[in-house]
Design a protein around this motif. Structure first.
Motif, PDB file in Angstrom:
ATOM      1  N   LYS A   3       0.950  -1.308  -0.039  1.00  0.00           N
ATOM      2  CA  LYS A   3      -0.003   0.107  -0.104  1.00  0.00           C
ATOM      3  C   LYS A   3       0.778   1.236  -0.081  1.00  0.00           C
ATOM      4  N   MET A   4       2.030   1.166   0.853  1.00  0.00           N
ATOM      5  CA  MET A   4       2.977   2.324   0.817  1.00  0.00           C
ATOM      6  C   MET A   4       3.411   2.611  -0.452  1.00  0.00           C
ATOM      7  N   THR A   5       3.904   1.578  -1.299  1.00  0.00           N
ATOM      8  CA  THR A   5       4.421   1.603  -2.491  1.00  0.00           C
ATOM      9  C   THR A   5       3.258   2.236  -3.496  1.00  0.00           C
ATOM     10  N   GLU A   6       2.227   1.859  -3.561  1.00  0.00           N
ATOM     11  CA  GLU A   6       1.046   2.258  -4.290  1.00  0.00           C
ATOM     12  C   GLU A   6       0.974   3.811  -4.124  1.00  0.00           C
ATOM     13  N   ASP A   7       0.827   4.273  -2.793  1.00  0.00           N
ATOM     14  CA  ASP A   7       0.769   5.639  -2.503  1.00  0.00           C
ATOM     15  C   ASP A   7       1.925   6.402  -3.088  1.00  0.00           C
ATOM     16  N   LYS A   8       3.034   6.046  -3.031  1.00  0.00           N
ATOM     17  CA  LYS A   8       4.541   6.624  -3.320  1.00  0.00           C
ATOM     18  C   LYS A   8       4.299   6.738  -4.777  1.00  0.00           C
ATOM     19  N   ASN A   9       3.851   5.857  -5.600  1.00  0.00           N
ATOM     20  CA  ASN A   9       3.684   5.914  -6.936  1.00  0.00           C
ATOM     21  C   ASN A   9       2.470   6.779  -7.312  1.00  0.00           C
ATOM     22  N   GLN A  10       1.402   6.862  -6.676  1.00  0.00           N
ATOM     23  CA  GLN A  10       0.421   7.795  -7.113  1.00  0.00           C
ATOM     24  C   GLN A  10       0.618   9.108  -6.778  1.00  0.00           C
ATOM     25  N   LEU A  11       1.547   9.421  -5.710  1.00  0.00           N
ATOM     26  CA  LEU A  11       1.900  10.647  -5.493  1.00  0.00           C
ATOM     27  C   LEU A  11       2.737  11.155  -6.604  1.00  0.00           C
ATOM     28  N   ILE A  12       3.857  10.535  -6.869  1.00  0.00           N
ATOM     29  CA  ILE A  12       4.714  10.915  -7.996  1.00  0.00           C
ATOM     30  C   ILE A  12       4.001  11.004  -9.279  1.00  0.00           C
ATOM     31  N   SER A  62       0.782  12.149  -9.696  1.00  0.00           N
ATOM     32  CA  SER A  62       0.035  13.275  -9.745  1.00  0.00           C
ATOM     33  C   SER A  62       0.973  14.466 -10.432  1.00  0.00           C
ATOM     34  N   LYS A  63       2.088  14.292 -10.270  1.00  0.00           N
ATOM     35  CA  LYS A  63       3.051  15.279 -10.992  1.00  0.00           C
ATOM     36  C   LYS A  63       3.480  15.121 -12.423  1.00  0.00           C
ATOM     37  N   ARG A  64       3.011  14.251 -12.937  1.00  0.00           N
ATOM     38  CA  ARG A  64       3.314  13.861 -14.297  1.00  0.00           C
ATOM     39  C   ARG A  64       2.139  14.324 -15.232  1.00  0.00           C
ATOM     40  N   PRO A  65       2.517  14.277 -16.568  1.00  0.00           N
ATOM     41  CA  PRO A  65       1.567  14.822 -17.710  1.00  0.00           C
ATOM     42  C   PRO A  65       0.079  13.891 -17.514  1.00  0.00           C
ATOM     43  N   ALA A  66      -0.784  14.425 -17.897  1.00  0.00           N
ATOM     44  CA  ALA A  66      -2.028  13.541 -17.755  1.00  0.00           C
ATOM     45  C   ALA A  66      -1.962  12.239 -18.629  1.00  0.00           C
ATOM     46  N   GLU A  67      -1.301  12.232 -20.030  1.00  0.00           N
ATOM     47  CA  GLU A  67      -0.901  11.065 -20.758  1.00  0.00           C
ATOM     48  C   GLU A  67      -0.294   9.876 -19.975  1.00  0.00           C
ATOM     49  N   GLU A  68       0.632  10.129 -19.248  1.00  0.00           N
ATOM     50  CA  GLU A  68       1.404   9.300 -18.389  1.00  0.00           C
ATOM     51  C   GLU A  68       0.311   8.672 -17.232  1.00  0.00           C
ATOM     52  N   ARG A  69      -0.223   9.432 -16.568  1.00  0.00           N
ATOM     53  CA  ARG A  69      -1.123   9.233 -15.536  1.00  0.00           C
ATOM     54  C   ARG A  69      -2.079   8.133 -16.135  1.00  0.00           C
ATOM     55  N   LEU A  70      -2.706   8.307 -17.144  1.00  0.00           N
ATOM     56  CA  LEU A  70      -3.919   7.178 -17.967  1.00  0.00           C
ATOM     57  C   LEU A  70      -3.038   6.116 -18.219  1.00  0.00           C
ATOM     58  N   ALA A  71      -1.751   6.021 -18.685  1.00  0.00           N
ATOM     59  CA  ALA A  71      -1.121   5.058 -19.387  1.00  0.00           C
ATOM     60  C   ALA A  71      -0.652   4.147 -18.155  1.00  0.00           C
ATOM     61  N   TYR A  72      -0.246   4.898 -17.027  1.00  0.00           N
ATOM     62  CA  TYR A  72       0.227   4.088 -15.699  1.00  0.00           C
ATOM     63  C   TYR A  72      -1.105   3.207 -15.222  1.00  0.00           C
ATOM     64  N   PHE A  73      -2.214   4.012 -14.893  1.00  0.00           N
ATOM     65  CA  PHE A  73      -3.570   3.457 -14.541  1.00  0.00           C
ATOM     66  C   PHE A  73      -3.861   2.307 -15.361  1.00  0.00           C
ATOM     67  N   LEU A  74      -3.622   2.121 -16.771  1.00  0.00           N
ATOM     68  CA  LEU A  74      -4.055   0.980 -17.619  1.00  0.00           C
ATOM     69  C   LEU A  74      -3.173  -0.040 -17.360  1.00  0.00           C
ATOM     70  N   ILE A  75      -1.726   0.304 -17.342  1.00  0.00           N
ATOM     71  CA  ILE A  75      -0.798  -0.706 -17.261  1.00  0.00           C
ATOM     72  C   ILE A  75      -1.032  -1.286 -15.720  1.00  0.00           C
ATOM     73  N   SER A  76      -1.256  -0.583 -14.713  1.00  0.00           N
ATOM     74  CA  SER A  76      -1.124  -1.258 -13.353  1.00  0.00           C
ATOM     75  C   SER A  76      -2.481  -1.875 -13.383  1.00  0.00           C
TER      76      SER A  76
END
Length: 248
Positions: A152-161, A163-177
């Motif tokens: 859970k801590m790792t997920e929270d860290k990744n989510q925080l990082i 949140s600072k990235r471009p929108a395209e990367e956020r959605l790509a990460y979501f789908l990959i995850s």
């Protein structure tokens, strides 16, 4: 056409009220019993309790509810949410089968968040009154709790990082995850059905609804994914990962 797409977070299995047995659960390799001996699993099974099946939008627990134990999603999915001072809902996390929730109630013995079913969902409860005894009788359980907490801590860290990235990367990460988490649960990593609406995806990623819709169309136009309503097919995972500079 999609072939037998997995409903995101949904493990199709019959649920019998008040009948929970870790020995017969399909989640034994990702839930609490992972790595435990048969005797230890039997000890846990004796105190694990089932709860009724919930439908989308029903609360597993409310913010401010008394802490009654740790919960493991058995089938379906849930979202962990918090409301700001204006009453706006913020989706903090998405819970899949085999994942635990309820940690937000440990510190003050009251939940600081709410947990809400995203679809037809069932879950198991490790009652608070049994936890101390189990930790003494099943020392390995403490390790498993720490494992889940660490994840859970790792997920929270990744989510925080993220949140600072471009929108395209956020959605790509979501789908990959989602793809990788589904794969660990025995589902297809390339075909699945979203239990989140696009509005909820945007809420979770800090993006506007229009941005989510635009990016899904962009990914489809670039032949990275195929979108059919809530059904997603990842057609080029390597290219999708390159958006995050993730190595295969």
């Amino acid at each position: 056409m999609l072939r037998n797409p997995a409903s995101v977070y949904l493990i199709k299995q019959p649920v019998k009220n008040n009948q929970v047995n870790c020995n017969n659960c399909s989640l034994d390799n990702i839930c609490l019993p992972r790595g435990l001996s048969q005797t230890e699993i039997n000890d846990i099974s004796e105190v694990i309790k089932a709860r009724k099946v919930l439908q989308r939008g029903e609360f597993i627990y409310h913010e401010g509810d008394n802490f009654k134990g740790l919960l493991a999603i058995k089938s379906g999915s849930a979202k962990l949410v918090a409301n700001d001072q204006h009453g706006n809902e913020h989706i903090l996390n998405i819970l899949l089968p085999g994942e635990l929730l309820g940690f937000d109630g440990l510190a003050e013995e009251k939940h600081s968040c709410a947990a809400i079913a995203l679809e037809t969902t069932s879950f198991c409860v490790l009652p608070a009154e049994s936890m101390n005894e189990l930790f003494q009788n099943v020392p390995s359980l403490t390790r498993e709790i720490f494992r889940h907490t660490g994840e859970k801590m790792t997920e929270d860290k990744n989510q925080l990082i993220l949140s600072k990235r471009p929108a395209e990367e956020r959605l790509a990460y979501f789908l990959i995850s989602l793809s990788e988490r589904l794969k660990r649960r025995g589902f297809s990593a390339s075909e699945f059905k979203l239990s989140l609406t696009r509005q909820e995806i945007g809420n979770h990623l800090g993006l506007a609804l229009e941005t989510v819709s635009r990016l899904l169309k962009k990914f489809q136009d670039e032949q990275l994914i195929l979108v059919q309503n809530r059904f997603i097919t990842i057609t080029d995972q390597s290219a999708l990962k390159k958006l995050l500079q993730v190595e295969e």
